[in-house]
Design a protein around this motif. Structure first.
Motif, PDB file in Angstrom:
ATOM      1  N   GLU A  72      -3.158   0.542  -8.702  1.00  0.00           N
ATOM      2  CA  GLU A  72      -4.328   0.042  -8.747  1.00  0.00           C
ATOM      3  C   GLU A  72      -4.554   0.974  -8.136  1.00  0.00           C
ATOM      4  O   GLU A  72      -4.299   0.929  -6.274  1.00  0.00           O
ATOM      5  N   ILE A  73      -5.206   2.189  -7.694  1.00  0.00           N
ATOM      6  CA  ILE A  73      -6.436   2.707  -6.949  1.00  0.00           C
ATOM      7  C   ILE A  73      -7.882   1.993  -6.003  1.00  0.00           C
ATOM      8  O   ILE A  73      -8.507   1.307  -7.258  1.00  0.00           O
ATOM      9  N   VAL A  74      -8.480   1.783  -5.422  1.00  0.00           N
ATOM     10  CA  VAL A  74      -8.979   0.123  -4.875  1.00  0.00           C
ATOM     11  C   VAL A  74     -10.172   1.540  -3.453  1.00  0.00           C
ATOM     12  O   VAL A  74      -9.252   2.207  -2.930  1.00  0.00           O
ATOM     13  N   GLU A  75     -11.021   0.733  -3.694  1.00  0.00           N
ATOM     14  CA  GLU A  75     -12.044   2.075  -2.860  1.00  0.00           C
ATOM     15  C   GLU A  75     -13.438   1.400  -2.404  1.00  0.00           C
ATOM     16  O   GLU A  75     -13.081  -0.191  -2.489  1.00  0.00           O
ATOM     17  N   THR A 133     -10.359   4.841   0.796  1.00  0.00           N
ATOM     18  CA  THR A 133      -9.358   4.835  -0.594  1.00  0.00           C
ATOM     19  C   THR A 133      -7.603   4.051  -0.322  1.00  0.00           C
ATOM     20  O   THR A 133      -7.298   4.963   0.968  1.00  0.00           O
ATOM     21  N   ILE A 134      -7.468   3.266  -1.162  1.00  0.00           N
ATOM     22  CA  ILE A 134      -5.944   3.184  -1.027  1.00  0.00           C
ATOM     23  C   ILE A 134      -5.428   3.393  -2.629  1.00  0.00           C
ATOM     24  O   ILE A 134      -6.283   2.791  -2.805  1.00  0.00           O
ATOM     25  N   GLN A 135      -3.899   3.234  -3.230  1.00  0.00           N
ATOM     26  CA  GLN A 135      -3.465   2.721  -3.865  1.00  0.00           C
ATOM     27  C   GLN A 135      -2.465   1.602  -3.329  1.00  0.00           C
ATOM     28  O   GLN A 135      -1.587   1.659  -2.132  1.00  0.00           O
ATOM     29  N   ILE A 136      -2.300   0.443  -4.219  1.00  0.00           N
ATOM     30  CA  ILE A 136      -1.319  -0.700  -3.400  1.00  0.00           C
ATOM     31  C   ILE A 136      -0.492  -0.916  -5.599  1.00  0.00           C
ATOM     32  O   ILE A 136      -1.752  -0.504  -6.436  1.00  0.00           O
ATOM     33  N   THR A 137       0.537  -1.179  -5.011  1.00  0.00           N
ATOM     34  CA  THR A 137       1.472  -1.504  -5.770  1.00  0.00           C
ATOM     35  C   THR A 137       1.521  -3.243  -5.941  1.00  0.00           C
ATOM     36  O   THR A 137       1.763  -3.865  -5.127  1.00  0.00           O
ATOM     37  N   TYR A 138       1.910  -4.003  -6.827  1.00  0.00           N
ATOM     38  CA  TYR A 138       1.809  -5.478  -6.530  1.00  0.00           C
ATOM     39  C   TYR A 138       1.930  -6.066  -8.192  1.00  0.00           C
ATOM     40  O   TYR A 138       2.341  -5.462  -9.074  1.00  0.00           O
ATOM     41  N   GLN A 139       2.704  -7.161  -7.954  1.00  0.00           N
ATOM     42  CA  GLN A 139       2.949  -8.520  -9.086  1.00  0.00           C
ATOM     43  C   GLN A 139       1.910  -9.605  -9.519  1.00  0.00           C
ATOM     44  O   GLN A 139       1.026  -9.725  -8.724  1.00  0.00           O
ATOM     45  N   ASP A 140       1.676  -9.770 -11.025  1.00  0.00           N
ATOM     46  CA  ASP A 140       0.972 -10.351 -10.863  1.00  0.00           C
ATOM     47  C   ASP A 140       1.458 -11.889 -11.326  1.00  0.00           C
ATOM     48  O   ASP A 140       2.490 -11.744 -10.890  1.00  0.00           O
ATOM     49  N   ARG A 141       1.031 -12.935 -11.912  1.00  0.00           N
ATOM     50  CA  ARG A 141       1.278 -14.286 -11.373  1.00  0.00           C
ATOM     51  C   ARG A 141       3.086 -14.014 -12.251  1.00  0.00           C
ATOM     52  O   ARG A 141       3.721 -15.043 -12.416  1.00  0.00           O
ATOM     53  N   GLU A 142       2.574 -13.871 -13.370  1.00  0.00           N
ATOM     54  CA  GLU A 142       4.090 -13.440 -14.452  1.00  0.00           C
ATOM     55  C   GLU A 142       4.950 -12.820 -14.178  1.00  0.00           C
ATOM     56  O   GLU A 142       6.278 -11.785 -14.774  1.00  0.00           O
ATOM     57  N   ILE A 164       0.793  -1.401   0.289  1.00  0.00           N
ATOM     58  CA  ILE A 164       0.175  -0.116   0.262  1.00  0.00           C
ATOM     59  C   ILE A 164       0.668   1.366   0.061  1.00  0.00           C
ATOM     60  O   ILE A 164       1.763   0.639   1.357  1.00  0.00           O
ATOM     61  N   THR A 165       0.694   1.425  -1.160  1.00  0.00           N
ATOM     62  CA  THR A 165       1.534   3.208  -0.954  1.00  0.00           C
ATOM     63  C   THR A 165       0.826   4.045  -0.744  1.00  0.00           C
ATOM     64  O   THR A 165       1.740   5.697  -0.884  1.00  0.00           O
ATOM     65  N   TRP A 166      -0.388   4.686  -1.096  1.00  0.00           N
ATOM     66  CA  TRP A 166      -0.644   5.496  -0.274  1.00  0.00           C
ATOM     67  C   TRP A 166      -2.256   5.251   0.425  1.00  0.00           C
ATOM     68  O   TRP A 166      -2.838   4.455  -0.076  1.00  0.00           O
TER      69      TRP A 166
END
Length: 205
Positions: free
Chosen positions: A153-156, A138-147, A109-111
């Protein structure tokens, strides 16, 4: 929030043995706070996982089977809850059509918004306890997918709550810790937003 290690590593021999103790459709044992050995794992800091590790897909599959257990289903699960202190989570996306479950590798979570929401939470690792937890709306999240591809992404709303609950697990934080934390804080509505202020506890006379 505690910061996880910036580099990814493959599973250890013990982690691999636990993951490979069953098939992809087999449930994993969910650790419980009522067991001291389990609690030590649940409160430990997790580390990033190398998305190329051959055992990762099996862990992902078994975590999915576990969170979808018909006897005790959940809306999210983190790897520490099945005994693996690695940064892997499943989240039910209530903000998407069909409310799919999605897996996230090495999420951060970056924000976080100043706007907060309070809602009831429970946990697969804490039986028979629920509590109203304050979370950022609301949060901003960074991540890796399976590849291994990186995303931001911003999520609420409630989905953001699930992300916060599961990433807390990766940092050794349980929702009951958040409840204790809230007891020493005061929340006030200002200009339509819930602003957080620290409040000293009054001494008993």
């Amino acid at each position: 929030m505690l910061v996880t290690q910036a580099y990814s590593q493959k599973f250890t021999r013990d982690e691999r043995a636990l993951i490979e103790s069953g098939k992809g459709t087999d449930l994993m044992r969910v650790l419980q706070v009522t067991d001291n050995a389990d609690l030590k794992v649940l409160e430990a800091q997790s580390t990033d996982i190398d998305y190329k590790d051959k055992s990762l897909q099996l862990l992902i599959d078994r975590m999915y089977a576990t969170v979808n257990d018909t006897v005790n289903p959940g809306v999210g699960i983190a790897a520490p809850q099945v005994g693996i202190n690695r940064n892997v989570i499943w989240v039910m996306r209530f903000d998407k059509p069909g409310e799919p479950f999605e897996v996230y590798l090495n999420p951060k979570i970056t924000w976080r918004s100043k706007l907060m929401r309070k809602g009831a939470e429970g946990c697969l690792s804490i039986p028979d306890i629920r509590g109203d937890v304050l979370r950022n709306y609301t949060i901003q999240i960074t991540y890796q997918d399976r590849e291994g591809k990186r995303h931001q992404e911003i999520v609420e709303g409630f989905t953001a709550v699930i992300f916060q609950h599961e990433t807390d697990h990766l940092n050794g934080i349980l929702f009951t810790h958040r409840l204790t934390e809230q007891e020493a804080k005061h929340y006030t509505l200002i200009n339509g937003e819930v602003q957080l202020y620290l409040e000293e506890r009054l001494r008993r006379q």
